[in-house]
Design a protein around this motif. Structure first.
Motif, PDB file in Angstrom:
ATOM      1  N   ILE A   1      11.013   8.701  -0.069  1.00  0.00           N
ATOM      2  CA  ILE A   1      11.888   8.206  -1.141  1.00  0.00           C
ATOM      3  C   ILE A   1      12.326   6.777  -0.811  1.00  0.00           C
ATOM      4  O   ILE A   1      12.726   6.482   0.306  1.00  0.00           O
ATOM      5  CB  ILE A   1      13.146   9.097  -1.260  1.00  0.00           C
ATOM      6  CG1 ILE A   1      12.727  10.540  -1.528  1.00  0.00           C
ATOM      7  CG2 ILE A   1      14.098   8.546  -2.318  1.00  0.00           C
ATOM      8  CD1 ILE A   1      12.873  11.033  -2.899  1.00  0.00           C
ATOM      9  N   SER A   2      12.209   5.911  -1.790  1.00  0.00           N
ATOM     10  CA  SER A   2      12.788   4.580  -1.675  1.00  0.00           C
ATOM     11  C   SER A   2      13.413   4.258  -3.029  1.00  0.00           C
ATOM     12  O   SER A   2      13.469   5.121  -3.906  1.00  0.00           O
ATOM     13  CB  SER A   2      11.719   3.549  -1.303  1.00  0.00           C
ATOM     14  OG  SER A   2      12.352   2.328  -0.956  1.00  0.00           O
ATOM     15  N   TYR A   3      13.877   3.052  -3.205  1.00  0.00           N
ATOM     16  CA  TYR A   3      14.389   2.727  -4.540  1.00  0.00           C
ATOM     17  C   TYR A   3      13.216   2.634  -5.511  1.00  0.00           C
ATOM     18  O   TYR A   3      12.101   2.227  -5.148  1.00  0.00           O
ATOM     19  CB  TYR A   3      15.257   1.477  -4.544  1.00  0.00           C
ATOM     20  CG  TYR A   3      14.811   0.311  -3.699  1.00  0.00           C
ATOM     21  CD1 TYR A   3      13.881  -0.598  -4.167  1.00  0.00           C
ATOM     22  CD2 TYR A   3      15.356   0.097  -2.436  1.00  0.00           C
ATOM     23  CE1 TYR A   3      13.494  -1.685  -3.410  1.00  0.00           C
ATOM     24  CE2 TYR A   3      14.974  -0.985  -1.655  1.00  0.00           C
ATOM     25  CZ  TYR A   3      14.044  -1.871  -2.153  1.00  0.00           C
ATOM     26  OH  TYR A   3      13.656  -2.957  -1.414  1.00  0.00           O
ATOM     27  N   ALA A   4      13.488   3.026  -6.763  1.00  0.00           N
ATOM     28  CA  ALA A   4      12.402   3.223  -7.733  1.00  0.00           C
ATOM     29  C   ALA A   4      11.605   1.947  -7.990  1.00  0.00           C
ATOM     30  O   ALA A   4      10.381   1.983  -8.103  1.00  0.00           O
ATOM     31  CB  ALA A   4      12.979   3.750  -9.053  1.00  0.00           C
ATOM     32  N   ASP A   5      12.291   0.793  -8.057  1.00  0.00           N
ATOM     33  CA  ASP A   5      11.552  -0.440  -8.372  1.00  0.00           C
ATOM     34  C   ASP A   5      10.928  -1.071  -7.121  1.00  0.00           C
ATOM     35  O   ASP A   5      10.442  -2.201  -7.174  1.00  0.00           O
ATOM     36  CB  ASP A   5      12.433  -1.439  -9.147  1.00  0.00           C
ATOM     37  CG  ASP A   5      13.566  -2.030  -8.319  1.00  0.00           C
ATOM     38  OD1 ASP A   5      13.503  -2.004  -7.073  1.00  0.00           O
ATOM     39  OD2 ASP A   5      14.546  -2.524  -8.916  1.00  0.00           O
ATOM     40  N   GLY A   6      10.935  -0.310  -6.017  1.00  0.00           N
ATOM     41  CA  GLY A   6      10.282  -0.806  -4.797  1.00  0.00           C
ATOM     42  C   GLY A   6       9.265   0.174  -4.260  1.00  0.00           C
ATOM     43  O   GLY A   6       8.715  -0.024  -3.184  1.00  0.00           O
ATOM     44  N   GLN A   7       9.001   1.234  -5.001  1.00  0.00           N
ATOM     45  CA  GLN A   7       8.019   2.205  -4.485  1.00  0.00           C
ATOM     46  C   GLN A   7       6.611   1.743  -4.809  1.00  0.00           C
ATOM     47  O   GLN A   7       6.416   0.737  -5.500  1.00  0.00           O
ATOM     48  CB  GLN A   7       8.309   3.591  -5.029  1.00  0.00           C
ATOM     49  CG  GLN A   7       7.968   3.819  -6.477  1.00  0.00           C
ATOM     50  CD  GLN A   7       8.051   5.308  -6.800  1.00  0.00           C
ATOM     51  OE1 GLN A   7       9.124   5.904  -6.790  1.00  0.00           O
ATOM     52  NE2 GLN A   7       6.901   5.917  -7.071  1.00  0.00           N
ATOM     53  N   CYS A   8       5.643   2.461  -4.284  1.00  0.00           N
ATOM     54  CA  CYS A   8       4.253   2.040  -4.459  1.00  0.00           C
ATOM     55  C   CYS A   8       3.923   1.886  -5.942  1.00  0.00           C
ATOM     56  O   CYS A   8       4.294   2.725  -6.766  1.00  0.00           O
ATOM     57  CB  CYS A   8       3.322   3.065  -3.816  1.00  0.00           C
ATOM     58  SG  CYS A   8       1.659   2.406  -3.585  1.00  0.00           S
ATOM     59  N   ALA A   9       3.250   0.787  -6.259  1.00  0.00           N
ATOM     60  CA  ALA A   9       2.801   0.442  -7.619  1.00  0.00           C
ATOM     61  C   ALA A   9       3.935  -0.073  -8.508  1.00  0.00           C
ATOM     62  O   ALA A   9       3.717  -0.328  -9.694  1.00  0.00           O
ATOM     63  CB  ALA A   9       2.058   1.581  -8.300  1.00  0.00           C
ATOM     64  N   ALA A  10       5.119  -0.235  -7.954  1.00  0.00           N
ATOM     65  CA  ALA A  10       6.197  -0.873  -8.722  1.00  0.00           C
ATOM     66  C   ALA A  10       5.894  -2.359  -8.876  1.00  0.00           C
ATOM     67  O   ALA A  10       5.256  -2.961  -7.998  1.00  0.00           O
ATOM     68  CB  ALA A  10       7.534  -0.711  -8.002  1.00  0.00           C
TER      69      ALA A  10
END
Ligand code: MG
Length: 260
Positions: A153-162
């Motif tokens: 889990i990371s912040y949504a706008d920093g996860q893979c393919a963001a």
């Protein structure tokens, strides 16, 4: 009597936490960053919902041959298209050497289609942004994030393919650590008027492991960490692969230049 008061308070407390948007201590991200223009979320918002996980791949474009007229950026051995050769090259891939710095293409590109394959380290280390972090930069400044977002889990706008700091992917289509994954990306470079103002935003369509996770998504500006950046007039630029300290692997990289 005390018990009744206590129980009746619980829903009120729960609602107030929800309404103030206070972050769960366990969720990575921030609550004090700028609000993203046109959205209700902050940059790297700890409270932004994480995209749904889908089972994806193995991708049908794995090992895809470059079409006629494509510019081959990495064929498994030759690093001459890149700004340095400090990354390890073996078995048909190149691997980030920590501290060696971003790899940039010598050739500059505007609008392109890009095919690229990557693998996050098989040996899982770190968490959130510290696990399998890299990124693909278009015109040197618009980042499609590369991260090990498989059970991480990371912040949504920093996860893979963001689209880093702006748009989370529609779904989480990550493959497990160590497995080869694909990006098939169309990047439309922004256009600028004579006065330097942007007349057409940069646009990204991203297919991750065969799953379309961004469909002609307009970018707010260049990517920033904990910040919102505005467009500044530029021409064609390098494609960059980020050295974020993790031993990420890349292979089979080629682009097709698009008329715009
Ligand atoms: Mg990155």
């Amino acid at each position: 009597m005390e018990k009744i008061i206590l129980f009746s308070l619980i829903p009120v407390l729960a609602i107030s936490v929800f309404e103030t948007g206070a972050a769960d201590k366990n969720l990575p991200g921030y609550t004090d960053t700028p609000v993203i223009p046109g959205q209700k979320w902050r940059v790297h918002d700890a409270n932004r919902p994480r995209p749904k996980v889908v089972k994806a791949g193995p991708s049908k474009t794995l090992g895809m041959k470059p079409p006629k007229g494509a510019v081959v950026l990495f064929d498994g051995t030759d690093t001459s298209q890149w700004s340095h050769n400090k990354w390890k090259v073996e078995k048909g891939y190149m691997e980030v050497t920590r501290g060696s710095g971003q790899l940039k293409t010598k050739q500059k590109f505007g609008s392109i289609k890009l095919h690229l394959e990557f693998a996050t380290p098989k040996e899982v280390k770190g968490s959130s942004q510290g696990r399998g972090n890299s990124g693909v930069f278009f015109c040197g400044q618009y980042e499609v994030q590369v991260l090990d977002s498989y059970n991480n889990i990371s912040y949504a706008d920093g996860q893979c393919a963001a689209i880093y700091g702006q748009h989370p992917p529609r779904v989480n289509a990550c493959r497990p650590p160590g497995e080869w994954q694909t990006y098939d990306i169309e990047f439309r470079a922004p256009k600028f008027g004579k006065d330097g103002k942007v007349t057409r935003a940069a646009v990204l369509t991203v297919i991750h492991n065969g799953v379309k996770v961004h469909d002609q998504r307009e970018l707010i500006g260049p990517s920033g960490h904990k910040s919102v950046k505005s467009y500044k007039k530029h021409g064609p630029g390098s494609i960059g692969l980020q050295d974020h300290g993790n031993p990420m692997r890349f292979r089979n990289i080629w682009v097709v230049e698009l008329k715009d």
